[in-house]
Design a protein around this motif. Structure first.
Motif, PDB file in Angstrom:
ATOM      1  N   UNK A  33      41.826 -52.387   9.308  1.00 18.01           N
ATOM      2  CA  UNK A  33      40.843 -53.139   8.777  1.00 18.01           C
ATOM      3  C   UNK A  33      39.235 -52.541   7.989  1.00 18.01           C
ATOM      4  N   UNK A  34      38.279 -53.346   6.599  1.00 18.19           N
ATOM      5  CA  UNK A  34      37.323 -52.846   6.761  1.00 18.19           C
ATOM      6  C   UNK A  34      36.271 -53.973   6.573  1.00 18.19           C
ATOM      7  N   UNK A  35      35.017 -53.065   6.923  1.00 25.12           N
ATOM      8  CA  UNK A  35      33.927 -54.145   7.022  1.00 25.12           C
ATOM      9  C   UNK A  35      32.918 -53.910   6.832  1.00 25.12           C
ATOM     10  N   UNK A  36      31.694 -54.225   6.188  1.00 26.28           N
ATOM     11  CA  UNK A  36      30.613 -54.088   5.618  1.00 26.28           C
ATOM     12  C   UNK A  36      29.624 -54.262   6.534  1.00 26.28           C
ATOM     13  N   UNK A  37      28.665 -53.586   6.700  1.00 27.69           N
ATOM     14  CA  UNK A  37      27.206 -53.582   7.859  1.00 27.69           C
ATOM     15  C   UNK A  37      25.819 -53.374   6.950  1.00 27.69           C
ATOM     16  N   UNK A  38      24.847 -53.758   7.831  1.00 28.35           N
ATOM     17  CA  UNK A  38      23.661 -53.753   6.885  1.00 28.35           C
ATOM     18  C   UNK A  38      23.015 -53.015   8.002  1.00 28.35           C
ATOM     19  N   UNK A  39      21.937 -52.425   7.245  1.00 26.23           N
ATOM     20  CA  UNK A  39      20.876 -51.873   8.085  1.00 26.23           C
ATOM     21  C   UNK A  39      19.208 -52.025   7.729  1.00 26.23           C
ATOM     22  N   UNK A  51      37.341 -57.298   5.905  1.00 22.58           N
ATOM     23  CA  UNK A  51      39.186 -57.976   5.630  1.00 22.58           C
ATOM     24  C   UNK A  51      39.533 -57.065   6.345  1.00 22.58           C
ATOM     25  N   UNK A  52      40.972 -57.991   6.435  1.00 23.63           N
ATOM     26  CA  UNK A  52      42.030 -57.485   7.057  1.00 23.63           C
ATOM     27  C   UNK A  52      42.584 -56.282   5.988  1.00 23.63           C
ATOM     28  N   UNK A  53      44.059 -55.442   7.459  1.00 24.00           N
ATOM     29  CA  UNK A  53      44.642 -54.930   6.323  1.00 24.00           C
ATOM     30  C   UNK A  53      44.803 -55.254   5.406  1.00 24.00           C
ATOM     31  N   UNK A  54      45.203 -56.463   4.788  1.00 25.48           N
ATOM     32  CA  UNK A  54      46.113 -57.111   4.121  1.00 25.48           C
ATOM     33  C   UNK A  54      45.652 -57.389   2.897  1.00 25.48           C
ATOM     34  N   UNK A  55      44.009 -57.879   3.479  1.00 24.23           N
ATOM     35  CA  UNK A  55      43.351 -58.368   1.868  1.00 24.23           C
ATOM     36  C   UNK A  55      43.209 -60.255   2.453  1.00 24.23           C
ATOM     37  N   UNK A  56      44.304 -60.468   3.600  1.00 27.88           N
ATOM     38  CA  UNK A  56      44.224 -61.904   3.417  1.00 27.88           C
ATOM     39  C   UNK A  56      43.248 -62.653   4.214  1.00 27.88           C
ATOM     40  N   UNK A  57      42.724 -61.713   5.179  1.00 25.42           N
ATOM     41  CA  UNK A  57      41.715 -62.684   5.891  1.00 25.42           C
ATOM     42  C   UNK A  57      40.528 -62.404   5.898  1.00 25.42           C
ATOM     43  N   UNK A  58      39.628 -63.141   5.651  1.00 20.05           N
ATOM     44  CA  UNK A  58      38.397 -62.190   5.341  1.00 20.05           C
ATOM     45  C   UNK A  58      37.070 -63.001   6.603  1.00 20.05           C
ATOM     46  N   UNK A  68      27.845 -63.583  -0.373  1.00 23.37           N
ATOM     47  CA  UNK A  68      29.175 -62.559  -0.518  1.00 23.37           C
ATOM     48  C   UNK A  68      30.674 -63.125  -0.743  1.00 23.37           C
ATOM     49  N   UNK A  69      31.148 -62.098  -1.262  1.00 22.19           N
ATOM     50  CA  UNK A  69      32.408 -61.824  -1.127  1.00 22.19           C
ATOM     51  C   UNK A  69      32.872 -60.554  -1.112  1.00 22.19           C
ATOM     52  N   UNK A  70      34.119 -60.690  -0.376  1.00 19.95           N
ATOM     53  CA  UNK A  70      34.971 -59.343   0.058  1.00 19.95           C
ATOM     54  C   UNK A  70      36.332 -59.364  -0.247  1.00 19.95           C
ATOM     55  N   UNK A  71      36.614 -58.043  -1.157  1.00 17.84           N
ATOM     56  CA  UNK A  71      37.937 -57.849  -1.887  1.00 17.84           C
ATOM     57  C   UNK A  71      38.807 -56.664  -1.139  1.00 17.84           C
ATOM     58  N   UNK A  72      39.798 -56.398  -1.365  1.00 15.34           N
ATOM     59  CA  UNK A  72      40.186 -54.956  -1.247  1.00 15.34           C
ATOM     60  C   UNK A  72      41.595 -54.958  -2.191  1.00 15.34           C
ATOM     61  N   UNK A  98      36.077 -48.755   7.850  1.00 16.77           N
ATOM     62  CA  UNK A  98      37.111 -48.927   8.792  1.00 16.77           C
ATOM     63  C   UNK A  98      37.798 -48.607  10.174  1.00 16.77           C
ATOM     64  N   UNK A  99      38.107 -49.736  10.945  1.00 17.09           N
ATOM     65  CA  UNK A  99      38.814 -49.494  11.665  1.00 17.09           C
ATOM     66  C   UNK A  99      39.994 -49.954  11.736  1.00 17.09           C
ATOM     67  N   UNK A 100      40.559 -49.721  12.567  1.00 21.53           N
ATOM     68  CA  UNK A 100      42.930 -50.094  13.027  1.00 21.53           C
ATOM     69  C   UNK A 100      42.689 -50.788  14.506  1.00 21.53           C
ATOM     70  N   UNK A 101      42.407 -51.161  14.650  1.00 25.17           N
ATOM     71  CA  UNK A 101      42.162 -52.095  15.987  1.00 25.17           C
ATOM     72  C   UNK A 101      41.506 -53.547  15.178  1.00 25.17           C
ATOM     73  N   UNK A 102      42.008 -53.294  13.803  1.00 18.63           N
ATOM     74  CA  UNK A 102      41.656 -55.248  13.539  1.00 18.63           C
ATOM     75  C   UNK A 102      40.402 -55.979  12.824  1.00 18.63           C
ATOM     76  N   UNK A 103      40.617 -56.965  12.046  1.00 14.53           N
ATOM     77  CA  UNK A 103      39.167 -56.902  11.523  1.00 14.53           C
ATOM     78  C   UNK A 103      38.278 -57.505  13.031  1.00 14.53           C
TER      79      UNK A 103
END
Length: 123
Positions: A33-39, A51-58, A68-72, A98-103
């Protein structure tokens, strides 16, 4: 491990748009899964979108929902964040992770981080 490089930040006027890109390399990106964060200065890390690894869930943070809109694109190893109707309070350094435990909205669920890209919105 995934290596991430953000790009696309810059200076924009209030109401403008930007598109950030997170380019990834590494064998586990398509499983992450990939996330965007800001500081922002003197503020906590804030969840923006993921967004999840398949790109179907955000999912989105409350402050950016509807703007904002996230896509992969796993074929190109890219995750993008399209940002519309930007406001001065969107000014921050934006990071992809990027994380391997899910969105997730939680930054501690992400293993690998990019160096960040600055977004500045002028009033």
């Amino acid at each position: 491990q995934v290596q991430l490089v953000e790009s696309g930040g810059g200076l924009v006027q209030t109401g403008g748009s930007l598109r950030l890109t997170c380019a990834a390399s590494g064998p586990t990106f398509s499983n992450s899964a990939v996330g965007w964060f800001r500081q922002a200065p003197e503020k906590e890390h804030e969840f923006v979108a993921a967004i999840n690894r398949y790109g179907f869930t955000s999912i989105y943070g409350d402050a950016v929902e509807g703007r904002f809109f996230i896509a992969r694109d796993n074929a190109k190893n890219i995750v993008s964040l399209s940002m519309d109707r930007l406001q001065p309070e969107d000014t921050a350094v934006y990071y992809c992770a990027a994380g391997r435990t899910g969105i997730s909205r939680m930054s501690n669920q992400y293993n690998d981080w990019g160096q960040g890209t600055q977004v500045t919105v002028s009033s």
